[in-house]
Design a protein around this motif. Structure first.
Motif, PDB file in Angstrom:
ATOM      1  N   LEU A 168      70.554  76.285  -2.037  1.00 30.46           N
ATOM      2  CA  LEU A 168      70.331  75.148  -3.023  1.00 30.46           C
ATOM      3  C   LEU A 168      69.808  75.399  -4.169  1.00 30.46           C
ATOM      4  N   ARG A 169      68.682  76.078  -4.092  1.00 34.28           N
ATOM      5  CA  ARG A 169      68.031  76.472  -5.422  1.00 34.28           C
ATOM      6  C   ARG A 169      68.915  77.453  -6.500  1.00 34.28           C
ATOM      7  N   ALA A 170      69.697  78.350  -5.773  1.00 37.22           N
ATOM      8  CA  ALA A 170      70.553  79.146  -6.816  1.00 37.22           C
ATOM      9  C   ALA A 170      71.375  78.272  -7.211  1.00 37.22           C
ATOM     10  N   SER A 171      72.043  77.465  -6.774  1.00 41.02           N
ATOM     11  CA  SER A 171      73.064  76.534  -6.978  1.00 41.02           C
ATOM     12  C   SER A 171      72.886  75.117  -7.711  1.00 41.02           C
ATOM     13  N   GLU A 172      71.558  74.836  -7.692  1.00 44.81           N
ATOM     14  CA  GLU A 172      70.817  73.578  -8.198  1.00 44.81           C
ATOM     15  C   GLU A 172      71.542  72.353  -7.430  1.00 44.81           C
ATOM     16  N   VAL A 173      71.514  72.417  -6.558  1.00 43.96           N
ATOM     17  CA  VAL A 173      72.096  71.138  -5.538  1.00 43.96           C
ATOM     18  C   VAL A 173      71.186  71.004  -4.581  1.00 43.96           C
ATOM     19  N   GLY A 174      71.580  69.933  -3.705  1.00 43.76           N
ATOM     20  CA  GLY A 174      70.852  69.489  -2.286  1.00 43.76           C
ATOM     21  C   GLY A 174      71.784  69.419  -1.235  1.00 43.76           C
TER      22      GLY A 174
END
Length: 339
Positions: free
Chosen positions: A243-249
């Motif tokens: 999630l952090r690497a992809s900037e999503v939830g």
């Protein structure tokens, strides 16, 4: 025998493979047998100052390293054969998460003393796992000190076919392979935190001491998944890396978490969720797939004989949220941290 000669004798007896040598057997340093190559792409292996390998054309090399320390990752009662297996498995699980084909490994270890019975069992587990996945031990280092085992594994990737943690997109489905929580439950039983049903102990401990890296699945996912990670520290913590690497939830449906029959025999679903989310040592793959590819993925994994479960969805709103029967719930605890 002087200490340097003793070191070379240990390497020759336990870590250099020879023609006709079976897993776990040893030969004296004076044996005239030819060294056996497991792979044709190894030009120079153990016995020189460095190994030399020849990767295929139009390929890249994925490299990973993992360390297991006595008193931190295992205790003195752990089977040395299990340690040899697990040391290979945890590294190959990292390669699987990248979609890489395992090829070569190097081993560095510090030993408090020369225990030949321990070495025989450890190398039996090590080489059995390496042989199964067609890997070759090509070098390493050995010294005296507290028992510490470090393996570096290298795998082969076709150009432009690397899985990474980044790449997940809103709307992607979140999948995990296999089942979750068995290793954590086995450890809780060994530590006396839970009393396990006798009929389930062997199966649960096998998941803890002899994990199965999802090597074939990782390669299958190269053309299907948008992101992937291996589950070493716990689903909740490892999924957060994606999630952090992809900037999503993400939204995870707790009732969808896959559990083995042995796990279910010991814990009710809600009591098992914290172990499944935070326990770690699963060495399964967590990956994301666009909705348009879900049907193809399910067809491919059926043909490959791999069980996967859809446990949630990637969302634009950042953060990891857990739901049960469409109601958001809070799960206490956190995934494993090395510090």
């Amino acid at each position: 025998m002087d200490s340097q000669r003793r070191e070379f004798a240990i390497i020759a007896d336990y870590f250099q493979r020879r023609a006709g040598q079976s897993t776990g057997s040893t030969l004296s340093e004076n044996s005239k047998s030819n060294f056996r190559r497991q792979r044709n792409d190894v030009l120079i292996g153990i016995g020189d100052d460095a190994a030399v390998v020849t990767p295929p054309p139009e390929s890249r090399i994925a490299v990973t390293t993992d360390t297991m320390v006595s008193g931190v990752h295992f205790d003195e009662n752990t089977s040395p054969r299990a340690l040899g297996h697990k040391l290979v498995a945890v590294n190959l699980s990292d390669l699987a998460a990248m979609g890489a084909e395992p090829a070569w490994v190097s081993l560095a270890c510090s030993l408090p003393e020369v225990d030949e019975a321990w070495l025989k069992e450890f190398t039996a587990g090590l080489f059995a796992a390496l042989d199964y996945y067609h890997c070759e031990l090509i070098g390493g280092d050995m010294t005296r000190g507290p028992l510490t085992l470090t393996l570096t594994a290298q795998g082969i990737l076709p150009l432009e076919r690397c899985l990474q943690r980044r790449g997940a997109q809103p709307g992607d489905r979140i999948f995990v392979s296999g089942t979750l929580g068995d290793a954590a439950l086995a450890l809780a039983g060994l530590q006396g935190k839970l009393e396990l049903r006798d009929a389930t102990i062997d199966e649960l401990q096998k998941r803890l001491f002899y994990p199965t890296p999802r090597v074939a699945l990782g390669q299958l996912l190269r053309n299907q998944a948008t992101s992937a990670i291996d589950l070493s520290d716990g689903l909740a913590g490892d999924l957060k890396h994606i999630l952090r690497a992809s900037e999503v939830g993400a939204r995870v449906n707790l009732e969808a978490l896959p559990a083995s029959l042995a796990f279910r025999a010991n814990l009710e679903p809600q009591a098992g969720w914290p172990l499944q989310l935070n326990g770690g040592d699963d060495y399964e793959l967590c990956f994301t797939v666009p909705e348009s590819r879900v049907g193809l993925l399910e067809s491919l994994v059926r043909q490959a004989g791999v069980a996967v479960s859809c446990i949630g969805t990637i969302e634009a709103q950042q953060g990891l949220r857990f739901f049960h029967q469409n109601k958001e719930v809070q799960i206490t605890g956190s995934s494993y941290s090395h510090f």
